[in-house]
Design a protein around this motif. Structure first.
Motif, PDB file in Angstrom:
ATOM      1  N   ILE A   1      -5.500   4.013 -10.705  1.00 38.20           N
ATOM      2  CA  ILE A   1      -5.973   3.043 -11.685  1.00 38.20           C
ATOM      3  C   ILE A   1      -6.850   2.015 -10.984  1.00 38.20           C
ATOM      4  O   ILE A   1      -6.770   1.832  -9.760  1.00 38.20           O
ATOM      5  CB  ILE A   1      -4.815   2.314 -12.411  1.00 38.20           C
ATOM      6  N   GLU A   2      -7.682   1.346 -11.767  1.00 37.99           N
ATOM      7  CA  GLU A   2      -8.491   0.258 -11.237  1.00 37.99           C
ATOM      8  C   GLU A   2      -7.788  -1.049 -11.569  1.00 37.99           C
ATOM      9  O   GLU A   2      -7.348  -1.269 -12.697  1.00 37.99           O
ATOM     10  CB  GLU A   2      -9.885   0.273 -11.858  1.00 37.99           C
ATOM     11  N   LEU A   3      -7.664  -1.913 -10.571  1.00 41.73           N
ATOM     12  CA  LEU A   3      -7.056  -3.229 -10.759  1.00 41.73           C
ATOM     13  C   LEU A   3      -8.156  -4.262 -10.995  1.00 41.73           C
ATOM     14  O   LEU A   3      -9.297  -4.071 -10.566  1.00 41.73           O
ATOM     15  CB  LEU A   3      -6.239  -3.627  -9.526  1.00 41.73           C
ATOM     16  N   GLN A   4      -7.813  -5.342 -11.659  1.00 43.01           N
ATOM     17  CA  GLN A   4      -8.787  -6.406 -11.930  1.00 43.01           C
ATOM     18  C   GLN A   4      -9.069  -7.246 -10.688  1.00 43.01           C
ATOM     19  O   GLN A   4     -10.142  -7.832 -10.561  1.00 43.01           O
ATOM     20  CB  GLN A   4      -8.301  -7.301 -13.072  1.00 43.01           C
ATOM     21  N   ALA A   5      -8.099  -7.310  -9.783  1.00 43.33           N
ATOM     22  CA  ALA A   5      -8.244  -8.115  -8.566  1.00 43.33           C
ATOM     23  C   ALA A   5      -7.423  -7.478  -7.456  1.00 43.33           C
ATOM     24  O   ALA A   5      -6.583  -6.614  -7.703  1.00 43.33           O
ATOM     25  CB  ALA A   5      -7.766  -9.545  -8.822  1.00 43.33           C
ATOM     26  N   ALA A   6      -7.665  -7.946  -6.244  1.00 41.42           N
ATOM     27  CA  ALA A   6      -6.923  -7.420  -5.083  1.00 41.42           C
ATOM     28  C   ALA A   6      -5.508  -7.968  -5.080  1.00 41.42           C
ATOM     29  O   ALA A   6      -5.300  -9.159  -5.318  1.00 41.42           O
ATOM     30  CB  ALA A   6      -7.627  -7.826  -3.798  1.00 41.42           C
ATOM     31  N   PRO A   7      -4.520  -7.115  -4.814  1.00 41.79           N
ATOM     32  CA  PRO A   7      -3.152  -7.625  -4.698  1.00 41.79           C
ATOM     33  C   PRO A   7      -2.983  -8.408  -3.400  1.00 41.79           C
ATOM     34  O   PRO A   7      -3.513  -8.024  -2.364  1.00 41.79           O
ATOM     35  CB  PRO A   7      -2.296  -6.357  -4.698  1.00 41.79           C
ATOM     36  N   GLU A   8      -2.264  -9.506  -3.499  1.00 46.30           N
ATOM     37  CA  GLU A   8      -1.991 -10.306  -2.297  1.00 46.30           C
ATOM     38  C   GLU A   8      -0.892  -9.645  -1.471  1.00 46.30           C
ATOM     39  O   GLU A   8      -0.905  -9.714  -0.249  1.00 46.30           O
ATOM     40  CB  GLU A   8      -1.583 -11.721  -2.714  1.00 46.30           C
ATOM     41  N   GLN A   9       0.047  -8.998  -2.168  1.00 46.50           N
ATOM     42  CA  GLN A   9       1.144  -8.295  -1.499  1.00 46.50           C
ATOM     43  C   GLN A   9       1.523  -7.063  -2.315  1.00 46.50           C
ATOM     44  O   GLN A   9       1.299  -7.018  -3.525  1.00 46.50           O
ATOM     45  CB  GLN A   9       2.386  -9.191  -1.395  1.00 46.50           C
ATOM     46  N   MET A  10       2.110  -6.097  -1.612  1.00 45.83           N
ATOM     47  CA  MET A  10       2.592  -4.884  -2.261  1.00 45.83           C
ATOM     48  C   MET A  10       3.955  -4.565  -1.651  1.00 45.83           C
ATOM     49  O   MET A  10       4.075  -4.488  -0.420  1.00 45.83           O
ATOM     50  CB  MET A  10       1.589  -3.753  -1.989  1.00 45.83           C
ATOM     51  N   LYS A  11       4.973  -4.404  -2.508  1.00 44.85           N
ATOM     52  CA  LYS A  11       6.321  -4.140  -2.007  1.00 44.85           C
ATOM     53  C   LYS A  11       6.958  -3.010  -2.804  1.00 44.85           C
ATOM     54  O   LYS A  11       6.629  -2.794  -3.967  1.00 44.85           O
ATOM     55  CB  LYS A  11       7.181  -5.401  -2.119  1.00 44.85           C
ATOM     56  N   PRO A  12       7.909  -2.300  -2.189  1.00 44.67           N
ATOM     57  CA  PRO A  12       8.585  -1.212  -2.912  1.00 44.67           C
ATOM     58  C   PRO A  12       9.677  -1.755  -3.838  1.00 44.67           C
ATOM     59  O   PRO A  12      10.162  -2.870  -3.660  1.00 44.67           O
ATOM     60  CB  PRO A  12       9.201  -0.377  -1.786  1.00 44.67           C
ATOM     61  N   ASP A  13      10.031  -0.940  -4.801  1.00 45.50           N
ATOM     62  CA  ASP A  13      11.161  -1.239  -5.669  1.00 45.50           C
ATOM     63  C   ASP A  13      12.418  -0.727  -4.969  1.00 45.50           C
ATOM     64  O   ASP A  13      12.362   0.230  -4.188  1.00 45.50           O
ATOM     65  CB  ASP A  13      10.970  -0.536  -7.017  1.00 45.50           C
ATOM     66  N   LEU A  14      13.556  -1.335  -5.237  1.00 48.67           N
ATOM     67  CA  LEU A  14      14.801  -0.896  -4.614  1.00 48.67           C
ATOM     68  C   LEU A  14      15.151   0.543  -4.978  1.00 48.67           C
ATOM     69  O   LEU A  14      15.771   1.255  -4.195  1.00 48.67           O
ATOM     70  CB  LEU A  14      15.952  -1.833  -5.013  1.00 48.67           C
ATOM     71  N   SER A  15      14.715   0.994  -6.154  1.00 47.92           N
ATOM     72  CA  SER A  15      15.001   2.367  -6.584  1.00 47.92           C
ATOM     73  C   SER A  15      14.169   3.390  -5.816  1.00 47.92           C
ATOM     74  O   SER A  15      14.482   4.569  -5.794  1.00 47.92           O
ATOM     75  CB  SER A  15      14.705   2.520  -8.075  1.00 47.92           C
ATOM     76  N   GLY A  16      13.051   2.930  -5.207  1.00 48.20           N
ATOM     77  CA  GLY A  16      12.158   3.850  -4.510  1.00 48.20           C
ATOM     78  C   GLY A  16      11.245   4.599  -5.463  1.00 48.20           C
ATOM     79  O   GLY A  16      10.489   5.475  -5.060  1.00 48.20           O
ATOM     80  N   LYS A  17      11.275   4.257  -6.742  1.00 47.97           N
ATOM     81  CA  LYS A  17      10.486   4.978  -7.735  1.00 47.97           C
ATOM     82  C   LYS A  17       9.414   4.106  -8.372  1.00 47.97           C
ATOM     83  O   LYS A  17       9.011   4.326  -9.503  1.00 47.97           O
ATOM     84  CB  LYS A  17      11.405   5.546  -8.815  1.00 47.97           C
ATOM     85  N   GLY A  18       8.962   3.125  -7.649  1.00 53.96           N
ATOM     86  CA  GLY A  18       7.912   2.257  -8.162  1.00 53.96           C
ATOM     87  C   GLY A  18       7.502   1.240  -7.117  1.00 53.96           C
ATOM     88  O   GLY A  18       8.061   1.201  -6.020  1.00 53.96           O
ATOM     89  N   ILE A  19       6.518   0.428  -7.490  1.00 57.32           N
ATOM     90  CA  ILE A  19       6.006  -0.580  -6.566  1.00 57.32           C
ATOM     91  C   ILE A  19       5.799  -1.897  -7.303  1.00 57.32           C
ATOM     92  O   ILE A  19       5.613  -1.923  -8.513  1.00 57.32           O
ATOM     93  CB  ILE A  19       4.683  -0.132  -5.912  1.00 57.32           C
ATOM     94  N   TRP A  20       5.824  -2.962  -6.527  1.00 51.48           N
ATOM     95  CA  TRP A  20       5.567  -4.303  -7.034  1.00 51.48           C
ATOM     96  C   TRP A  20       4.263  -4.808  -6.423  1.00 51.48           C
ATOM     97  O   TRP A  20       4.043  -4.665  -5.221  1.00 51.48           O
ATOM     98  CB  TRP A  20       6.703  -5.236  -6.649  1.00 51.48           C
TER      99      TRP A  20
END
Length: 196
Positions: free
Chosen positions: A89-108
């Motif tokens: 997907i295209e994001l509107q802006a750059a993410p300042e941080q990227m972290k995993p979800d505790l489930s391991g099935k997604g990202i923040w």
């Protein structure tokens, strides 16, 4: 028809004026367009490989072709470690941080101070922020020795790099520590290590 000196002066002034406007427009546009290296790639490993038959899956943010792109890739071990796009997907802006979800099935993603949860299909969903992991379990601390261009883990030379490359993060893609993903200022690189 011969051009008078007054007409010649007017023509040269107009040419100079339009050249000046063109140069100013290019400079203005260059100042507005961010440089690629301002947006460092970010990675979260979603699935680690447990064998040669199982491919790791990663979420990767990159700024390319003047777009902020978030993609889920499968790294095909049997196909010279090609990145096979699962979803992007295209994001509107750059993410300042990227972290995993505790489930391991997604990202923040933290975009402009706001945390958003994305599933592995890159669909935004409402989720309790307490489900966000503080750090990826697959990200490894390292030391980069710029004298001999090697990444060191526990003071042991481990992965050789090209001199012009400067690693920013190191992610373990295989449980047996044979496959690594290295993020750098201008992209990512796969490193294969003989663990036998």
């Amino acid at each position: 028809m011969k051009e008078s000196s007054k007409e010649k002066r007017v023509r040269l002034i107009l040419i100079g004026f339009f050249m000046f406007i063109t140069v100013c427009a290019f400079l203005y546009r260059a100042n507005l367009t961010p440089l690629d290296e301002e947006f460092l790639p970010q990675v979260v490993v979603l699935q680690q490989s447990e064998s040669v038959d199982e491919n790791p899956i990663v979420a990767l943010y990159e700024y390319k072709n003047d777009q902020h792109v978030l993609a889920i890739y499968e790294i095909e071990q049997s196909n010279r470690y090609q990145f096979k796009t699962i979803q992007a997907i295209e994001l509107q802006a750059a993410p300042e941080q990227m972290k995993p979800d505790l489930s391991g099935k997604g990202i923040w993603l933290n975009v402009k101070g706001d945390w958003q949860f994305y599933t592995q299909n890159l669909i935004t969903k409402t989720r309790d922020i307490a489900q966000m992991s503080s750090k990826s379990p697959f990200e490894v601390s390292f030391h980069y020795n710029d004298k001999n261009s090697t990444i060191q883990i526990d003071s042991q030379p481990f992965i050789s790099m090209d001199e012009e490359e400067s690693p920013t993060e190191l992610h373990m893609l295989a449980k047996d520590q044979s496959l690594w993903l290295i993020t750098m200022e201008k992209g990512v690189k796969i490193a294969v290590v003989d663990t036998k």
